[in-house]
Design a protein around this motif. Structure first.
Motif, PDB file in Angstrom:
ATOM      1  N   ALA A 261      -3.384 -17.313  -2.153  1.00  0.00           N
ATOM      2  CA  ALA A 261      -4.166 -18.255  -2.967  1.00  0.00           C
ATOM      3  C   ALA A 261      -3.474 -18.595  -4.282  1.00  0.00           C
ATOM      4  N   GLY A 262      -2.250 -18.113  -4.470  1.00  0.00           N
ATOM      5  CA  GLY A 262      -1.478 -18.478  -5.655  1.00  0.00           C
ATOM      6  C   GLY A 262      -1.513 -17.480  -6.788  1.00  0.00           C
ATOM      7  N   LYS A 263      -2.137 -16.320  -6.588  1.00  0.00           N
ATOM      8  CA  LYS A 263      -2.183 -15.299  -7.639  1.00  0.00           C
ATOM      9  C   LYS A 263      -1.030 -14.308  -7.467  1.00  0.00           C
ATOM     10  N   ARG A 264      -0.587 -13.760  -8.583  1.00  0.00           N
ATOM     11  CA  ARG A 264       0.454 -12.739  -8.558  1.00  0.00           C
ATOM     12  C   ARG A 264      -0.175 -11.359  -8.748  1.00  0.00           C
ATOM     13  N   VAL A 265       0.371 -10.364  -8.042  1.00  0.00           N
ATOM     14  CA  VAL A 265      -0.071  -8.970  -8.186  1.00  0.00           C
ATOM     15  C   VAL A 265       1.145  -8.155  -8.613  1.00  0.00           C
ATOM     16  N   PRO A 266       1.092  -7.480  -9.768  1.00  0.00           N
ATOM     17  CA  PRO A 266      -0.078  -7.273 -10.623  1.00  0.00           C
ATOM     18  C   PRO A 266      -0.158  -8.220 -11.821  1.00  0.00           C
ATOM     19  N   GLU A 267       0.726  -9.200 -11.929  1.00  0.00           N
ATOM     20  CA  GLU A 267       0.776 -10.019 -13.141  1.00  0.00           C
ATOM     21  C   GLU A 267      -0.553 -10.713 -13.440  1.00  0.00           C
ATOM     22  N   ASP A 268      -1.208 -11.240 -12.397  1.00  0.00           N
ATOM     23  CA  ASP A 268      -2.488 -11.924 -12.593  1.00  0.00           C
ATOM     24  C   ASP A 268      -3.682 -11.013 -12.252  1.00  0.00           C
ATOM     25  N   VAL A 269      -3.548 -10.262 -11.180  1.00  0.00           N
ATOM     26  CA  VAL A 269      -4.637  -9.391 -10.729  1.00  0.00           C
ATOM     27  C   VAL A 269      -4.060  -8.026 -10.333  1.00  0.00           C
ATOM     28  N   SER A 270      -4.657  -6.961 -10.859  1.00  0.00           N
ATOM     29  CA  SER A 270      -4.288  -5.598 -10.466  1.00  0.00           C
ATOM     30  C   SER A 270      -5.151  -5.163  -9.284  1.00  0.00           C
ATOM     31  N   VAL A 271      -4.557  -4.395  -8.370  1.00  0.00           N
ATOM     32  CA  VAL A 271      -5.286  -3.955  -7.174  1.00  0.00           C
ATOM     33  C   VAL A 271      -5.015  -2.476  -6.929  1.00  0.00           C
ATOM     34  N   VAL A 272      -6.089  -1.727  -6.638  1.00  0.00           N
ATOM     35  CA  VAL A 272      -5.938  -0.311  -6.280  1.00  0.00           C
ATOM     36  C   VAL A 272      -6.709  -0.051  -4.984  1.00  0.00           C
ATOM     37  N   GLY A 273      -6.303   1.001  -4.280  1.00  0.00           N
ATOM     38  CA  GLY A 273      -6.967   1.379  -3.031  1.00  0.00           C
ATOM     39  C   GLY A 273      -7.322   2.846  -3.010  1.00  0.00           C
ATOM     40  N   VAL A 274      -7.647   3.345  -1.824  1.00  0.00           N
ATOM     41  CA  VAL A 274      -8.045   4.748  -1.636  1.00  0.00           C
ATOM     42  C   VAL A 274      -7.462   5.265  -0.323  1.00  0.00           C
ATOM     43  N   ASP A 275      -7.061   6.503  -0.325  1.00  0.00           N
ATOM     44  CA  ASP A 275      -6.645   7.316   0.835  1.00  0.00           C
ATOM     45  C   ASP A 275      -5.147   7.535   0.912  1.00  0.00           C
ATOM     46  N   ASP A 276      -4.324   6.636   0.341  1.00  0.00           N
ATOM     47  CA  ASP A 276      -2.870   6.739   0.461  1.00  0.00           C
ATOM     48  C   ASP A 276      -2.453   6.706   1.932  1.00  0.00           C
ATOM     49  N   SER A 277      -3.078   5.811   2.699  1.00  0.00           N
ATOM     50  CA  SER A 277      -2.857   5.770   4.144  1.00  0.00           C
ATOM     51  C   SER A 277      -1.682   4.901   4.564  1.00  0.00           C
ATOM     52  N   LEU A 278      -1.094   4.131   3.645  1.00  0.00           N
ATOM     53  CA  LEU A 278      -0.009   3.220   4.012  1.00  0.00           C
ATOM     54  C   LEU A 278       1.364   3.767   3.666  1.00  0.00           C
ATOM     55  N   ARG A 279       1.406   4.937   3.057  1.00  0.00           N
ATOM     56  CA  ARG A 279       2.699   5.548   2.725  1.00  0.00           C
ATOM     57  C   ARG A 279       3.460   5.847   4.018  1.00  0.00           C
ATOM     58  N   GLY A 280       4.698   5.368   4.096  1.00  0.00           N
ATOM     59  CA  GLY A 280       5.484   5.554   5.303  1.00  0.00           C
ATOM     60  C   GLY A 280       5.215   4.510   6.372  1.00  0.00           C
ATOM     61  N   VAL A 281       4.225   3.654   6.140  1.00  0.00           N
ATOM     62  CA  VAL A 281       3.887   2.587   7.088  1.00  0.00           C
ATOM     63  C   VAL A 281       4.359   1.242   6.543  1.00  0.00           C
ATOM     64  N   VAL A 282       4.049   0.984   5.275  1.00  0.00           N
ATOM     65  CA  VAL A 282       4.471  -0.253   4.611  1.00  0.00           C
ATOM     66  C   VAL A 282       5.720   0.041   3.782  1.00  0.00           C
ATOM     67  N   PRO A 283       6.819  -0.645   4.039  1.00  0.00           N
ATOM     68  CA  PRO A 283       8.041  -0.366   3.275  1.00  0.00           C
ATOM     69  C   PRO A 283       7.896  -0.767   1.816  1.00  0.00           C
ATOM     70  N   ARG A 284       8.535   0.012   0.960  1.00  0.00           N
ATOM     71  CA  ARG A 284       8.534  -0.246  -0.486  1.00  0.00           C
ATOM     72  C   ARG A 284       7.100  -0.422  -0.998  1.00  0.00           C
ATOM     73  N   LEU A 285       6.252   0.469  -0.579  1.00  0.00           N
ATOM     74  CA  LEU A 285       4.829   0.382  -0.935  1.00  0.00           C
ATOM     75  C   LEU A 285       4.652   0.475  -2.450  1.00  0.00           C
ATOM     76  N   GLY A 286       3.968  -0.513  -3.006  1.00  0.00           N
ATOM     77  CA  GLY A 286       3.743  -0.513  -4.456  1.00  0.00           C
ATOM     78  C   GLY A 286       2.300  -0.312  -4.833  1.00  0.00           C
TER      79      GLY A 286
END
Length: 338
Positions: A261-286
């Motif tokens: 939708a044209g927004k930058r992360v984190p420059e425009d919107v910061s995002v956090v999650g829960v569980d740490d389930s993507l470590r080792g699944v998504v490369p260069r996870l930020g």
């Protein structure tokens, strides 16, 4: 081949060319058996379809050396890792693990599940309660079958253990506010999830404690696509600078939706999650997230069953908490540093 139920220890001994006592030692995992003899006996057991008599073993040793686990969904990230912790802890103590799912198509109850478990050779049962059960407040375990509940809400009749779902929200919202964000939007999990409801409640409570009115709530279904749709919508919220998603899949989907939708992360919107389930699944996870210690939770729940099997009485009405850990990565912008 004889039916397994009609195969005796004597049949195995005859085929393997050993005594019935040697077969018994192999069946009970006694170390006082030569390796080559053990292999011959195990091959005879396999050929005849012989299975040890669990009831007889329990009478002799006082235990089945088996722990039961009952859950709703073993494919969910948290459940799979909790189950892995239970299985590994059980193995370390020489225990096997028997797994059953709650009956589908009817209201889940602890009593129905425990009645089924009583027909199996288990020494105790761990319930993983990511959903509500109808008799949570009325269920009373019997003295001969120890029970441990993995549940956000402490039970009055059973020892209870879990990560801190409510506290997870408090930590993440407080973290985002400390970075200079004036409010925090939330993408909640589905209404049937106990964890999702606790996380939602924690998000609302901490904002109100800070004197901030909770903004519009977005509800997902744990999958990344629902987070993506929420991200598309959140991109049009003019005051949205921070989003807390109730799991990492929705958080990652939200990031992709915001960017689409044209927004930058984190420059425009910061995002956090829960569980740490993507470590080792998504490369260069930020993605900044809360790392839940699911394996430790599973191991500790097994230990709680084992302690009850050894005669220890564990406290009820309180919850043993395995606290999660905040993992800071690159998805949050510190507005205070500008």
């Amino acid at each position: 081949m004889k039916r397994a139920s009609s195969v005796s220890m004597r049949d195995v001994a005859k085929l393997a060319g050993v005594s019935s006592q040697t077969v018994s030692r192999v069946a009970n995992n006694n170390s006082d058996v030569r390796p080559e003899t053990r292999i011959r006996v195990e091959q005879a057991m396999e050929e005849l379809g012989y299975r040890p008599n669990y009831a007889a073993r329990a009478l002799k040793h006082g235990t089945f050396k088996d722990v039961g686990v009952v859950l709703f969904d073993m494919t969910a990230f948290g459940n799979a890792h909790i189950l892995n912790g239970i299985v590994n802890a059980a193995r370390d103590h020489g225990f096997a693990t028997t797994i059953r799912a709650f009956e589908s198509g009817s209201p889940a109850t602890l009593q129905n599940a425990i009645d089924q478990m009583k027909t199996l050779p288990v020494d105790g049962v761990v319930f993983i309660l990511e959903q509500k059960v109808a008799d949570f407040n009325t269920f009373k375990p019997t003295a001969d079958l120890p029970v441990v509940l993995i549940s956000e809400e402490p039970a009055n009749h059973c020892p209870t253990i879990d990560t801190d779902q409510y506290g997870t929200s408090v930590t993440l919202v407080d973290y985002l506010l400390s970075k200079g964000h004036k409010n925090v939007y939330h993408i909640a999990g589905p209404s049937y999830s106990v964890a999702a409801q606790s996380r939602k409640r924690g998000w609302e409570d901490i904002l109100r404690q800070k004197g901030i009115a909770p903004p519009s709530l977005y509800i997902g279904d744990w999958d990344a696509d629902s987070g993506y749709q929420a991200g598309l919508a959140l991109a049009h919220e003019p005051d949205c600078t921070a989003v807390y998603a109730a799991n990492d899949q929705m958080a990652y989907g939200c990031i992709l939706g915001l960017r689409a939708a044209g927004k930058r992360v984190p420059e425009d919107v910061s995002v956090v999650g829960v569980d740490d389930s993507l470590r080792g699944v998504v490369p260069r996870l930020g993605l900044t997230t809360m790392h839940a210690k699911f394996n430790e939770l599973g191991r500790e729940s097994f230990e709680m069953v084992l302690r009850q099997c050894d005669g220890e009485k564990l406290p009820v009405g309180v919850k043993t908490v395995i606290p999660p850990i905040l993992v800071e990565r690159a998805s949050v912008r510190d507005l205070n540093a500008e």
